[in-house]
Design an enzyme around this catalytic site. Structure first.
Site, PDB file in Angstrom:
ATOM      1  CE  LYS A 101      -4.500  -1.349   1.645  1.00  0.00           C
ATOM      2  NZ  LYS A 101      -5.597  -1.062   2.569  1.00  0.00           N
TER       3      LYS A 101
ATOM      4  CE  LYS B 205      -5.396  -8.315  -1.388  1.00  0.00           C
ATOM      5  NZ  LYS B 205      -5.734  -7.862  -0.113  1.00  0.00           N
TER       6      LYS B 205
ATOM      7  CE  LYS C 205     -11.994  -3.333   0.738  1.00  0.00           C
ATOM      8  NZ  LYS C 205     -12.827  -3.762   1.831  1.00  0.00           N
TER       9      LYS C 205
HETATM   10  P1  TYM Z   1     -10.230  -5.899   4.183  1.00  0.00           P
HETATM   11  O1  TYM Z   1     -11.245  -4.841   4.400  1.00  0.00           O
HETATM   12  O2  TYM Z   1      -9.169  -5.663   3.179  1.00  0.00           O
HETATM   13  O3  TYM Z   1     -10.953  -7.257   3.804  1.00  0.00           O
HETATM   14  C1  TYM Z   1     -12.017  -7.767   4.578  1.00  0.00           C
HETATM   15  C2  TYM Z   1     -11.961  -9.284   4.638  1.00  0.00           C
HETATM   16  O4  TYM Z   1     -12.019  -9.833   3.332  1.00  0.00           O
HETATM   17  C3  TYM Z   1     -10.917 -10.721   3.135  1.00  0.00           C
HETATM   18  N1  TYM Z   1     -10.482 -10.652   1.730  1.00  0.00           N
HETATM   19  C4  TYM Z   1     -10.320 -11.726   0.939  1.00  0.00           C
HETATM   20  N2  TYM Z   1     -10.498 -13.042   1.159  1.00  0.00           N
HETATM   21  C5  TYM Z   1     -10.256 -13.884   0.124  1.00  0.00           C
HETATM   22  N3  TYM Z   1      -9.842 -13.463  -1.096  1.00  0.00           N
HETATM   23  C6  TYM Z   1      -9.649 -12.151  -1.367  1.00  0.00           C
HETATM   24  N4  TYM Z   1      -9.265 -11.746  -2.561  1.00  0.00           N
HETATM   25  C7  TYM Z   1      -9.889 -11.210  -0.316  1.00  0.00           C
HETATM   26  N5  TYM Z   1      -9.810  -9.847  -0.235  1.00  0.00           N
HETATM   27  C8  TYM Z   1     -10.173  -9.530   1.037  1.00  0.00           C
HETATM   28  C9  TYM Z   1      -9.838 -10.215   4.065  1.00  0.00           C
HETATM   29  O5  TYM Z   1      -8.885 -11.225   4.358  1.00  0.00           O
HETATM   30  C10 TYM Z   1     -10.643  -9.802   5.269  1.00  0.00           C
HETATM   31  O6  TYM Z   1     -10.939 -10.922   6.075  1.00  0.00           O
HETATM   32  N6  TYM Z   1      -7.236  -5.376   8.151  1.00  0.00           N
HETATM   33  C11 TYM Z   1      -8.486  -5.910   7.693  1.00  0.00           C
HETATM   34  C12 TYM Z   1      -9.674  -5.341   8.440  1.00  0.00           C
HETATM   35  C13 TYM Z   1      -9.588  -5.477   9.929  1.00  0.00           C
HETATM   36  C14 TYM Z   1      -9.767  -6.667  10.682  1.00  0.00           C
HETATM   37  C15 TYM Z   1      -9.624  -6.267  12.046  1.00  0.00           C
HETATM   38  C16 TYM Z   1     -10.002  -8.001  10.337  1.00  0.00           C
HETATM   39  C17 TYM Z   1      -9.356  -4.448  10.795  1.00  0.00           C
HETATM   40  N7  TYM Z   1      -9.385  -4.937  12.075  1.00  0.00           N
HETATM   41  C18 TYM Z   1      -9.730  -7.193  13.073  1.00  0.00           C
HETATM   42  C19 TYM Z   1     -10.115  -8.928  11.376  1.00  0.00           C
HETATM   43  C20 TYM Z   1      -9.962  -8.525  12.733  1.00  0.00           C
HETATM   44  C21 TYM Z   1      -8.651  -5.559   6.223  1.00  0.00           C
HETATM   45  O7  TYM Z   1      -8.065  -4.651   5.710  1.00  0.00           O
HETATM   46  O8  TYM Z   1      -9.571  -6.314   5.584  1.00  0.00           O
END
Ligand code: TYM
Length: 327
Positions: free
Chosen positions: A111, A193, A196
């Site tokens: 990022k 991967k 979004k």
């Molecule tokens: P974020 O918002 O990028 O994504 C949310 C969730 O979706 C999953 N994900 C995917 N799984 C499979 N294939 C993909 N291509 C894919 N893209 C996204 C992510 O693994 C995630 O589970 N840091 C985290 C948000 C967060 C969080 C937390 C998660 C903040 N605090 C505490 C768990 C516990 C994030 O940026 O996810």
């Protein structure tokens, strides 16, 4: 009965990757466990956000969580910034984090590349805030996709470090990945991967894409030059990714899918993948458009914040006492 916590950033479209990697797991966990699901808007502002859009996206994500099947009677659904203990414990977790370990995070490296010379400091200190999210609720299980596994490792490290220095206070959480689809890949480049934030909209499917858009994106998706429907994520990345989508929506195994498509080529398979996705997302989309306009959504979020505040404040008070931030 365990305690479950997870979060999603309200930073634009929610993709099939988010759905298969995270939201589908949330739905199945809500029946057996005490679940907290969060709209992590403070994580979203680690990169620049338009204020109105951020507000809209937070509400949109809340509606999507519910439309996908989360039951507000069973889970606590809330917005991170409405529970101040997250930022407060986040700061404390920063003070026990090392710059070196934060700089090693793959997501930080990726990022920060797109931010030019002015890299926001919040991108670096993102993992201690994520650790705070999880640790505030004595969480035992964190359902996430594979890309968050590294952030969960540092969460566990920080929890251990804190417990060793100040006495055992935090539960050490476990990461839970979905059985299939822990890493849904880009439709345009199956080496990457699905994300979004991908500038190419054909690379991902949004949960709110129309049937026409879904069909177009699946038809255009990159596959190898062969014609055989076989699960081989090493050599046939594109088709294996489509098989994972299909499997995740139908519950069929890769063997069953291979048998079914023995005599058929990529063209037919792609059409069927698109159909399965369109049919699978339709009920979610219908519910979403009803929910987004309703004031019920605000009530659910207010109730969620109240419940989350109660638990989080208790943990924060214990932490502050343990480290001397009290009279
Ligand atoms: P974020 O918002 O990028 O994504 C949310 C969730 O979706 C999953 N994900 C995917 N799984 C499979 N294939 C993909 N291509 C894919 N893209 C996204 C992510 O693994 C995630 O589970 N840091 C985290 C948000 C967060 C969080 C937390 C998660 C903040 N605090 C505490 C768990 C516990 C994030 O940026 O996810």
């Amino acid at each position: 009965m365990s305690i479950v916590f997870s979060g999603i950033q309200p930073s634009g479209t929610i993709t099939l990757g988010n759905y298969i990697g995270a939201i589908k797991q949330f739905i199945s966990l809500q029946n057996q466990h005490t679940c907290y699901f969060c709209i992590v808007n403070q994580h979203a502002i680690t990169v620049p956000q338009d204020p109105d859009q951020l507000r809209r996206n937070s509400r949109k994500l809340a509606a999507l969580y519910l439309a996908a099947g989360l039951d507000p009677e069973k889970v606590t659904l809330f917005i991170q910034s409405e529970v101040p203990a997250h930022a407060q414990l986040g700061w404390i977790m920063q003070t026990i984090s090392y710059v070196g370990e934060l700089e090693r995070m793959t997501q930080f490296k990726d990022k920060s590349k797109s931010q030019g010379k002015s890299i926001p400091a919040g991108l670096l200190t993102y993992p201690p805030l994520m650790a705070a999210d999880v640790l505030l609720y004595n969480t035992e299980i964190v359902p996430v996709g594979d890309d968050q596994a590294q952030h969960m490792e540092i969460t566990r490290d920080l929890a251990h470090r804190f417990n060793q220095r100040f006495g055992t206070l935090f539960t050490i959480p476990k990461t839970q990945l979905p059985p299939t689809g822990s890493r849904v890949m880009s439709l345009q480049n199956p080496e990457k991967k699905m994300s979004k934030s991908d500038p190419n909209q054909n690379a991902y499917i949004s949960l709110l894409d129309s049937p026409k858009q879904i069909e177009k994106k699946i038809k255009k998706s990159t596959t190898d030059s062969g014609n055989e429907i076989r699960y081989d994520p090493q050599n046939k990345k594109g088709i294996s990714n489509l098989m994972a989508l299909y499997a995740s929506f139908t519950g069929e195994t890769f063997d069953q899918i291979e048998q079914k498509y023995l005599e058929k080529g990529y063209g037919q398979f792609k059409l069927d993948v698109a159909d399965v996705l369109i049919e699978g997302l339709k009920p979610l989309q219908d519910r979403y458009y009803q929910l987004i306009e309703s004031s019920h959504l605000d009530q659910i979020l207010s109730d969620g914040a109240e419940k989350a505040n109660e638990v989080a404040t208790k943990t924060l008070t214990k932490v502050e006492k343990a480290i001397g931030l009290s009279r």
